[in-house]
Design an enzyme around this catalytic site. Structure first.
Site, PDB file in Angstrom:
ATOM      1  N   HIS A  48      -8.070   3.052  -3.776  1.00  0.00           N
ATOM      2  CA  HIS A  48      -9.014   3.192  -2.668  1.00  0.00           C
ATOM      3  C   HIS A  48     -10.021   4.278  -3.057  1.00  0.00           C
ATOM      4  O   HIS A  48      -9.677   5.238  -3.747  1.00  0.00           O
ATOM      5  CB  HIS A  48      -8.299   3.618  -1.381  1.00  0.00           C
ATOM      6  CG  HIS A  48      -7.278   2.630  -0.888  1.00  0.00           C
ATOM      7  ND1 HIS A  48      -6.863   2.578   0.423  1.00  0.00           N
ATOM      8  CD2 HIS A  48      -6.591   1.647  -1.506  1.00  0.00           C
ATOM      9  CE1 HIS A  48      -5.973   1.614   0.576  1.00  0.00           C
ATOM     10  NE2 HIS A  48      -5.783   1.041  -0.594  1.00  0.00           N
ATOM     11  N   ASP A  63     -13.017   7.834   6.972  1.00  0.00           N
ATOM     12  CA  ASP A  63     -13.165   8.359   8.331  1.00  0.00           C
ATOM     13  C   ASP A  63     -14.057   9.584   8.302  1.00  0.00           C
ATOM     14  O   ASP A  63     -14.084  10.328   7.324  1.00  0.00           O
ATOM     15  CB  ASP A  63     -11.791   8.709   8.913  1.00  0.00           C
ATOM     16  CG  ASP A  63     -11.044   7.446   9.334  1.00  0.00           C
ATOM     17  OD1 ASP A  63     -11.702   6.515   9.831  1.00  0.00           O
ATOM     18  OD2 ASP A  63      -9.821   7.407   9.153  1.00  0.00           O
ATOM     19  N   GLN A  86      -7.121  -4.030   8.754  1.00  0.00           N
ATOM     20  CA  GLN A  86      -6.450  -2.962   9.491  1.00  0.00           C
ATOM     21  C   GLN A  86      -5.163  -3.537  10.070  1.00  0.00           C
ATOM     22  O   GLN A  86      -5.050  -4.756  10.284  1.00  0.00           O
ATOM     23  CB  GLN A  86      -7.398  -2.507  10.628  1.00  0.00           C
ATOM     24  CG  GLN A  86      -6.895  -1.387  11.503  1.00  0.00           C
ATOM     25  CD  GLN A  86      -6.636  -0.139  10.711  1.00  0.00           C
ATOM     26  OE1 GLN A  86      -5.584  -0.031  10.073  1.00  0.00           O
ATOM     27  NE2 GLN A  86      -7.557   0.814  10.752  1.00  0.00           N
ATOM     28  N   ALA A 115      -7.203  10.143   2.652  1.00  0.00           N
ATOM     29  CA  ALA A 115      -7.243   9.688   4.044  1.00  0.00           C
ATOM     30  C   ALA A 115      -7.418  10.870   4.991  1.00  0.00           C
ATOM     31  O   ALA A 115      -6.902  11.967   4.743  1.00  0.00           O
ATOM     32  CB  ALA A 115      -5.987   8.923   4.381  1.00  0.00           C
ATOM     33  N   GLN A 150       5.097   8.047  14.956  1.00  0.00           N
ATOM     34  CA  GLN A 150       4.114   7.639  13.946  1.00  0.00           C
ATOM     35  C   GLN A 150       3.283   6.451  14.430  1.00  0.00           C
ATOM     36  O   GLN A 150       2.070   6.411  14.231  1.00  0.00           O
ATOM     37  CB  GLN A 150       4.900   7.270  12.692  1.00  0.00           C
ATOM     38  CG  GLN A 150       4.079   6.698  11.602  1.00  0.00           C
ATOM     39  CD  GLN A 150       4.988   6.001  10.596  1.00  0.00           C
ATOM     40  OE1 GLN A 150       6.076   5.552  10.939  1.00  0.00           O
ATOM     41  NE2 GLN A 150       4.543   5.937   9.386  1.00  0.00           N
ATOM     42  N   LYS A 204     -21.257  -6.398   3.801  1.00  0.00           N
ATOM     43  CA  LYS A 204     -20.365  -5.817   2.779  1.00  0.00           C
ATOM     44  C   LYS A 204     -19.999  -6.882   1.737  1.00  0.00           C
ATOM     45  O   LYS A 204     -19.986  -6.611   0.530  1.00  0.00           O
ATOM     46  CB  LYS A 204     -19.123  -5.265   3.488  1.00  0.00           C
ATOM     47  CG  LYS A 204     -18.160  -4.528   2.614  1.00  0.00           C
ATOM     48  CD  LYS A 204     -17.367  -3.420   3.328  1.00  0.00           C
ATOM     49  CE  LYS A 204     -16.608  -3.787   4.547  1.00  0.00           C
ATOM     50  NZ  LYS A 204     -15.891  -2.625   5.117  1.00  0.00           N
ATOM     51  N   ARG A 237     -15.960   3.545   3.398  1.00  0.00           N
ATOM     52  CA  ARG A 237     -16.779   4.682   3.816  1.00  0.00           C
ATOM     53  C   ARG A 237     -15.874   5.898   4.009  1.00  0.00           C
ATOM     54  O   ARG A 237     -16.220   7.010   3.626  1.00  0.00           O
ATOM     55  CB  ARG A 237     -17.497   4.372   5.138  1.00  0.00           C
ATOM     56  CG  ARG A 237     -18.452   5.482   5.542  1.00  0.00           C
ATOM     57  CD  ARG A 237     -18.813   5.416   7.007  1.00  0.00           C
ATOM     58  NE  ARG A 237     -17.657   5.682   7.836  1.00  0.00           N
ATOM     59  CZ  ARG A 237     -17.661   5.581   9.161  1.00  0.00           C
ATOM     60  NH1 ARG A 237     -18.755   5.190   9.789  1.00  0.00           N
ATOM     61  NH2 ARG A 237     -16.565   5.850   9.858  1.00  0.00           N
ATOM     62  N   GLU A 240       0.859  -1.194   0.000  1.00  0.00           N
ATOM     63  CA  GLU A 240       0.000   0.000   0.000  1.00  0.00           C
ATOM     64  C   GLU A 240       0.892   1.240   0.000  1.00  0.00           C
ATOM     65  O   GLU A 240       1.878   1.300   0.735  1.00  0.00           O
ATOM     66  CB  GLU A 240      -0.898  -0.004   1.242  1.00  0.00           C
ATOM     67  CG  GLU A 240      -1.819   1.206   1.291  1.00  0.00           C
ATOM     68  CD  GLU A 240      -2.881   1.087   2.379  1.00  0.00           C
ATOM     69  OE1 GLU A 240      -3.582   0.056   2.419  1.00  0.00           O
ATOM     70  OE2 GLU A 240      -2.984   2.023   3.184  1.00  0.00           O
TER      71      GLU A 240
HETATM   72  P1  FAD Z   1     -17.795   0.567   6.901  1.00  0.00           P
HETATM   73  O1  FAD Z   1     -17.592  -0.808   6.358  1.00  0.00           O
HETATM   74  O2  FAD Z   1     -18.957   1.345   6.408  1.00  0.00           O
HETATM   75  O3  FAD Z   1     -17.848   0.444   8.496  1.00  0.00           O
HETATM   76  C1  FAD Z   1     -17.844   1.611   9.312  1.00  0.00           C
HETATM   77  C2  FAD Z   1     -18.656   1.330  10.583  1.00  0.00           C
HETATM   78  O4  FAD Z   1     -20.041   1.156  10.232  1.00  0.00           O
HETATM   79  C3  FAD Z   1     -18.250   0.036  11.295  1.00  0.00           C
HETATM   80  O5  FAD Z   1     -18.342   0.273  12.671  1.00  0.00           O
HETATM   81  C4  FAD Z   1     -19.270  -0.981  10.829  1.00  0.00           C
HETATM   82  O6  FAD Z   1     -19.486  -2.009  11.803  1.00  0.00           O
HETATM   83  C5  FAD Z   1     -20.517  -0.121  10.621  1.00  0.00           C
HETATM   84  N1  FAD Z   1     -21.350  -0.629   9.519  1.00  0.00           N
HETATM   85  C6  FAD Z   1     -20.907  -1.044   8.297  1.00  0.00           C
HETATM   86  N2  FAD Z   1     -21.944  -1.424   7.531  1.00  0.00           N
HETATM   87  C7  FAD Z   1     -23.071  -1.243   8.281  1.00  0.00           C
HETATM   88  C8  FAD Z   1     -24.453  -1.461   8.040  1.00  0.00           C
HETATM   89  N3  FAD Z   1     -24.884  -1.925   6.851  1.00  0.00           N
HETATM   90  N4  FAD Z   1     -25.328  -1.153   9.042  1.00  0.00           N
HETATM   91  C9  FAD Z   1     -24.898  -0.665  10.231  1.00  0.00           C
HETATM   92  N5  FAD Z   1     -23.593  -0.442  10.516  1.00  0.00           N
HETATM   93  C10 FAD Z   1     -22.695  -0.725   9.549  1.00  0.00           C
HETATM   94  N6  FAD Z   1      -9.584   5.803   4.869  1.00  0.00           N
HETATM   95  C11 FAD Z   1      -9.450   6.768   3.932  1.00  0.00           C
HETATM   96  O7  FAD Z   1      -9.977   7.886   4.121  1.00  0.00           O
HETATM   97  N7  FAD Z   1      -8.728   6.556   2.782  1.00  0.00           N
HETATM   98  C12 FAD Z   1      -8.142   5.367   2.518  1.00  0.00           C
HETATM   99  O8  FAD Z   1      -7.502   5.195   1.470  1.00  0.00           O
HETATM  100  C13 FAD Z   1      -8.265   4.322   3.493  1.00  0.00           C
HETATM  101  N8  FAD Z   1      -7.710   3.101   3.265  1.00  0.00           N
HETATM  102  C14 FAD Z   1      -7.914   2.081   4.169  1.00  0.00           C
HETATM  103  C15 FAD Z   1      -7.389   0.806   3.912  1.00  0.00           C
HETATM  104  C16 FAD Z   1      -7.587  -0.237   4.802  1.00  0.00           C
HETATM  105  C17 FAD Z   1      -7.024  -1.616   4.482  1.00  0.00           C
HETATM  106  C18 FAD Z   1      -8.312  -0.015   6.003  1.00  0.00           C
HETATM  107  C19 FAD Z   1      -8.517  -1.143   6.997  1.00  0.00           C
HETATM  108  C20 FAD Z   1      -8.837   1.241   6.285  1.00  0.00           C
HETATM  109  C21 FAD Z   1      -8.653   2.303   5.376  1.00  0.00           C
HETATM  110  N9  FAD Z   1      -9.176   3.586   5.602  1.00  0.00           N
HETATM  111  C22 FAD Z   1      -9.019   4.575   4.673  1.00  0.00           C
HETATM  112  C23 FAD Z   1      -9.871   3.887   6.853  1.00  0.00           C
HETATM  113  C24 FAD Z   1     -11.406   3.704   6.749  1.00  0.00           C
HETATM  114  O9  FAD Z   1     -11.941   4.638   5.862  1.00  0.00           O
HETATM  115  C25 FAD Z   1     -11.974   3.902   8.161  1.00  0.00           C
HETATM  116  O10 FAD Z   1     -11.575   2.864   9.015  1.00  0.00           O
HETATM  117  C26 FAD Z   1     -13.469   4.169   8.240  1.00  0.00           C
HETATM  118  O11 FAD Z   1     -13.747   4.626   9.564  1.00  0.00           O
HETATM  119  C27 FAD Z   1     -14.348   2.952   7.986  1.00  0.00           C
HETATM  120  O12 FAD Z   1     -14.350   2.612   6.677  1.00  0.00           O
HETATM  121  P2  FAD Z   1     -15.009   1.222   6.193  1.00  0.00           P
HETATM  122  O13 FAD Z   1     -14.953   1.205   4.739  1.00  0.00           O
HETATM  123  O14 FAD Z   1     -14.444   0.079   6.936  1.00  0.00           O
HETATM  124  O15 FAD Z   1     -16.530   1.495   6.694  1.00  0.00           O
END
Ligand code: FAD
Length: 286
Positions: A78, A110, A175, A51, A211, A164, A108, A17
């Site tokens: 992403h 942050d 993560q 991010a 970091q 999902k 989704r 990554e």
């Molecule tokens: P989701 O899958 O939507 O989950 C978020 C929360 O909502 C969780 O608590 C989940 O349990 C809940 N949830 C999910 N679906 C539902 C549903 N249908 N009903 C009710 N609750 C639900 N961030 C960036 O901004 N840019 C990046 O490039 C980036 N890359 C990443 C790469 C990796 C490998 C990882 C692990 C994270 C990355 N992130 C990035 C961070 C990520 O955007 C955050 O962790 C964010 O808070 C959650 O994103 P998600 O896609 O997991 O969300």
């Protein structure tokens, strides 16, 4: 080429990554980094997107396109949705298609309380379903071995992860974590819940103490005693901390491969030197 074609080939997938350079740095800095990472023959390279809740530009797409078209390596872009409209996502998808980017990590993103979020997509699963019905892309998703920080508990988080996958996520990237036992426990729960897609383990080598503290406070990864001892002993000795961090990450990877993990997703922090040292230590094991 699609990421899904990499799995089930009797080999542990090994991916990297990278993140786009800061707006104040020229884009060429990441191209130099990628040219060096190419020599390590990763199976694919993913590129982060906006991010921290920033509304992103086209840089991720440009970098992913460079990886695919110039380096001939599979790329994944992403894509976050908390601040996007459906029309905005359609524009991004058209740009990806035109640029030869076939794989998307649907997120989704942050939530930044200072920015008014949009509600076309509530969760990553909504974005996943939308991408699947609006193009021929492979879609990956994020997963959280220690539970996503907003989830009520692990049971709810895994149920949401299953949604999902049911919406079309074909592969998951985790993560970062520092305790492999936590990851194995998560895999078991995910499999019991009927999540059967490949799950790559996210490994972040320690680069410096500051970091790592920031990353841990942001994502809630727990720190095993063995790890904190390294931090404490070498926090004022950057070279020793780096070497110990590389050894720790390598040790984690060897254990994960020995336990049959689907893949390793290495958070390179845009540092080819560290990626090289780890890759060279494990390449015969993949
Ligand atoms: P989701 O899958 O939507 O989950 C978020 C929360 O909502 C969780 O608590 C989940 O349990 C809940 N949830 C999910 N679906 C539902 C549903 N249908 N009903 C009710 N609750 C639900 N961030 C960036 O901004 N840019 C990046 O490039 C980036 N890359 C990443 C790469 C990796 C490998 C990882 C692990 C994270 C990355 N992130 C990035 C961070 C990520 O955007 C955050 O962790 C964010 O808070 C959650 O994103 P998600 O896609 O997991 O969300």
């Amino acid at each position: 080429m699609k990421i899904s074609s990499l799995f089930g080939q009797g080999k542990t997938v090994f991916s990297f990554e990278v993140f786009p350079p800061k707006k104040t740095s020229p884009i060429e800095t990441i191209y130099d980094t990628l040219d060096k990472l190419k020599e390590l023959s990763p199976d694919f390279i993913s590129v982060t997107y906006g991010a921290g809740g920033n509304i992103a530009d086209t840089t991720t797409c440009d970098i992913a396109s460079y990886i695919t078209r110039k380096l001939n390596i599979i790329s994944a872009a992403h894509l976050t949705c908390a601040y996007s409209t459906k029309d905005g996502v359609l524009e991004q998808l058209a740009r990806f298609k035109e640029s030869g980017v076939e794989n998307i990590l649907a997120l989704r993103g942050d939530i930044n309380p200072d920015i008014q979020r949009k509600h076309d997509f509530e969760h990553a699963s909504d974005l996943t379903a939308f991408i699947k019905t609006n193009g021929d892309f492979h879609v990956s998703g994020a997963c959280y071995p220690e539970c996503h920080i907003e989830a009520e508990n692990m049971v709810e988080d895994i149920k949401n992860l299953k949604k999902k996958v049911d919406c079309g996520a074909e592969h998951l990237m985790s993560q970062l974590f520092f305790d492999n036992a936590v990851f194995y426990d998560f895999i078991e729960k995910a499999r019991i819940a009927g999540i059967n897609v490949p799950i790559e383990a996210g490994i972040m080598p320690v680069v410096n103490a500051k970091q790592i503290q920031k990353m841990v406070s942001m994502c809630g990864a727990s720190l095993p005693a063995k790890f904190t001892k390294i931090m404490q002993r070498y926090e004022n000795n950057p070279e020793a901390l780096r070497d110990a961090g590389i050894a720790y990450a390598t040790d984690q990877i060897v254990d994960l491969i020995s336990n049959g993990v689907d893949g390793i997703h290495l958070y390179t922090m845009n540092n080819p030197y560290i990626a090289k040292r780890i890759s060279e230590s494990i390449k015969s094991l993949l």
